[in-house]
Motif scaffolding. Sequence first.
Motif, PDB file in Angstrom:
ATOM      1  N   ARG A 173     -37.719  -1.152 -42.415  1.00 32.36           N
ATOM      2  CA  ARG A 173     -36.508  -0.568 -41.841  1.00 32.36           C
ATOM      3  C   ARG A 173     -35.761   0.259 -42.882  1.00 32.36           C
ATOM      4  NH1 ARG A 173     -31.235  -0.683 -40.946  1.00 32.36           N
ATOM      5  NH2 ARG A 173     -30.484  -0.397 -38.799  1.00 32.36           N
ATOM      6  N   ARG A 174     -35.628  -0.294 -44.076  1.00 37.63           N
ATOM      7  CA  ARG A 174     -34.939   0.407 -45.164  1.00 37.63           C
ATOM      8  C   ARG A 174     -35.654   1.731 -45.491  1.00 37.63           C
ATOM      9  NH1 ARG A 174     -33.735  -4.050 -47.532  1.00 37.63           N
ATOM     10  NH2 ARG A 174     -35.757  -4.332 -48.482  1.00 37.63           N
ATOM     11  N   ALA A 175     -36.981   1.698 -45.556  1.00 37.04           N
ATOM     12  CA  ALA A 175     -37.755   2.908 -45.859  1.00 37.04           C
ATOM     13  C   ALA A 175     -37.631   3.932 -44.734  1.00 37.04           C
ATOM     14  CB  ALA A 175     -39.221   2.532 -46.091  1.00 37.04           C
ATOM     15  N   LEU A 176     -37.602   3.470 -43.482  1.00 39.22           N
ATOM     16  CA  LEU A 176     -37.437   4.373 -42.348  1.00 39.22           C
ATOM     17  C   LEU A 176     -36.076   5.064 -42.403  1.00 39.22           C
ATOM     18  CD1 LEU A 176     -38.420   5.538 -39.636  1.00 39.22           C
ATOM     19  CD2 LEU A 176     -37.372   3.539 -38.537  1.00 39.22           C
ATOM     20  N   VAL A 177     -35.038   4.313 -42.705  1.00 33.21           N
ATOM     21  CA  VAL A 177     -33.692   4.887 -42.809  1.00 33.21           C
ATOM     22  C   VAL A 177     -33.666   5.965 -43.894  1.00 33.21           C
ATOM     23  CG1 VAL A 177     -31.308   4.388 -43.512  1.00 33.21           C
ATOM     24  CG2 VAL A 177     -32.462   2.919 -41.837  1.00 33.21           C
ATOM     25  N   GLU A 178     -34.289   5.696 -45.034  1.00 31.29           N
ATOM     26  CA  GLU A 178     -34.320   6.681 -46.117  1.00 31.29           C
ATOM     27  C   GLU A 178     -35.092   7.934 -45.700  1.00 31.29           C
ATOM     28  OE1 GLU A 178     -32.563   6.695 -48.983  1.00 31.29           O
ATOM     29  OE2 GLU A 178     -31.639   4.931 -48.078  1.00 31.29           O
ATOM     30  N   ALA A 179     -36.204   7.762 -44.999  1.00 33.42           N
ATOM     31  CA  ALA A 179     -36.979   8.913 -44.517  1.00 33.42           C
ATOM     32  C   ALA A 179     -36.177   9.721 -43.504  1.00 33.42           C
ATOM     33  CB  ALA A 179     -38.294   8.442 -43.907  1.00 33.42           C
ATOM     34  N   ALA A 180     -35.436   9.024 -42.653  1.00 38.75           N
ATOM     35  CA  ALA A 180     -34.621   9.706 -41.646  1.00 38.75           C
ATOM     36  C   ALA A 180     -33.493  10.494 -42.304  1.00 38.75           C
ATOM     37  CB  ALA A 180     -34.076   8.694 -40.645  1.00 38.75           C
ATOM     38  N   LYS A 181     -32.905   9.942 -43.344  1.00 40.54           N
ATOM     39  CA  LYS A 181     -31.872  10.664 -44.085  1.00 40.54           C
ATOM     40  C   LYS A 181     -32.472  11.908 -44.736  1.00 40.54           C
ATOM     41  CE  LYS A 181     -28.932   6.723 -45.297  1.00 40.54           C
ATOM     42  NZ  LYS A 181     -28.510   5.848 -46.417  1.00 40.54           N
ATOM     43  N   GLU A 182     -33.639  11.740 -45.338  1.00 43.35           N
ATOM     44  CA  GLU A 182     -34.312  12.847 -46.018  1.00 43.35           C
ATOM     45  C   GLU A 182     -34.600  14.000 -45.044  1.00 43.35           C
ATOM     46  OE1 GLU A 182     -38.024  12.838 -48.932  1.00 43.35           O
ATOM     47  OE2 GLU A 182     -38.627  12.409 -46.864  1.00 43.35           O
ATOM     48  N   SER A 183     -35.008  13.670 -43.829  1.00 45.35           N
ATOM     49  CA  SER A 183     -35.337  14.686 -42.826  1.00 45.35           C
ATOM     50  C   SER A 183     -34.134  15.082 -41.979  1.00 45.35           C
ATOM     51  CB  SER A 183     -36.459  14.174 -41.914  1.00 45.35           C
ATOM     52  OG  SER A 183     -37.651  14.028 -42.638  1.00 45.35           O
ATOM     53  N   ASP A 184     -32.983  14.498 -42.274  1.00 47.72           N
ATOM     54  CA  ASP A 184     -31.727  14.797 -41.572  1.00 47.72           C
ATOM     55  C   ASP A 184     -31.825  14.510 -40.069  1.00 47.72           C
ATOM     56  OD1 ASP A 184     -29.037  15.525 -41.679  1.00 47.72           O
ATOM     57  OD2 ASP A 184     -29.486  17.605 -41.157  1.00 47.72           O
ATOM     58  N   VAL A 185     -32.413  13.365 -39.725  1.00 41.79           N
ATOM     59  CA  VAL A 185     -32.525  12.972 -38.315  1.00 41.79           C
ATOM     60  C   VAL A 185     -31.866  11.629 -38.015  1.00 41.79           C
ATOM     61  CG1 VAL A 185     -34.603  14.342 -37.880  1.00 41.79           C
ATOM     62  CG2 VAL A 185     -34.839  11.947 -38.606  1.00 41.79           C
ATOM     63  N   LEU A 186     -31.328  10.974 -39.028  1.00 37.26           N
ATOM     64  CA  LEU A 186     -30.692   9.672 -38.814  1.00 37.26           C
ATOM     65  C   LEU A 186     -29.395   9.847 -38.042  1.00 37.26           C
ATOM     66  CD1 LEU A 186     -30.765   6.603 -39.474  1.00 37.26           C
ATOM     67  CD2 LEU A 186     -29.309   7.136 -41.420  1.00 37.26           C
ATOM     68  N   VAL A 187     -29.200   9.032 -37.017  1.00 34.13           N
ATOM     69  CA  VAL A 187     -27.937   9.006 -36.276  1.00 34.13           C
ATOM     70  C   VAL A 187     -27.103   7.891 -36.899  1.00 34.13           C
ATOM     71  CG1 VAL A 187     -26.829   8.652 -34.045  1.00 34.13           C
ATOM     72  CG2 VAL A 187     -29.039   9.832 -34.167  1.00 34.13           C
ATOM     73  N   PRO A 188     -26.016   8.249 -37.591  1.00 35.23           N
ATOM     74  CA  PRO A 188     -25.199   7.231 -38.251  1.00 35.23           C
ATOM     75  C   PRO A 188     -24.607   6.244 -37.244  1.00 35.23           C
ATOM     76  CG  PRO A 188     -24.542   9.441 -38.927  1.00 35.23           C
ATOM     77  CD  PRO A 188     -25.489   9.589 -37.790  1.00 35.23           C
ATOM     78  N   GLU A 189     -24.491   5.012 -37.661  1.00 29.47           N
ATOM     79  CA  GLU A 189     -23.983   3.962 -36.772  1.00 29.47           C
ATOM     80  C   GLU A 189     -22.598   4.278 -36.224  1.00 29.47           C
ATOM     81  OE1 GLU A 189     -24.401  -0.058 -38.040  1.00 29.47           O
ATOM     82  OE2 GLU A 189     -26.347   0.350 -38.964  1.00 29.47           O
TER      83      GLU A 189
END
Length: 96
Positions: free
Chosen positions: A66-82
């Motif tokens: 989960r932690r690695a996925l969040v970091e990858a999502a941040k890197e690709s600018d696709v994470l939806v912040p909580e």
Amino acid sequence: MDNKPFEKPVVVELGHVGKYREIRSTQEAAECLMTVWPLNRGPRHRDALDTCLKVLEGYRSTADARRALVEAAKESDVLVPEERLPDGRLPEDRLH
């Protein structure tokens, strides 16, 4: 193979603006990283995929995935912040 559920889903915005995906497990994360992830992939994407595969093989924890996925999502600018999620979740009509 156990799909290794996350304690809390990770929400990403893939494809078009407003197209959200709630990733609930390591299996879902690995599939997403391999098939529908944006082309702006970097080292965190590779790390996340590698971590997910190791979790599915029983060598790492789901928290690591989960932690690695969040970091990858941040890197690709696709994470939806909580803070953009009411009650920490998306309304069902916003998910695909």
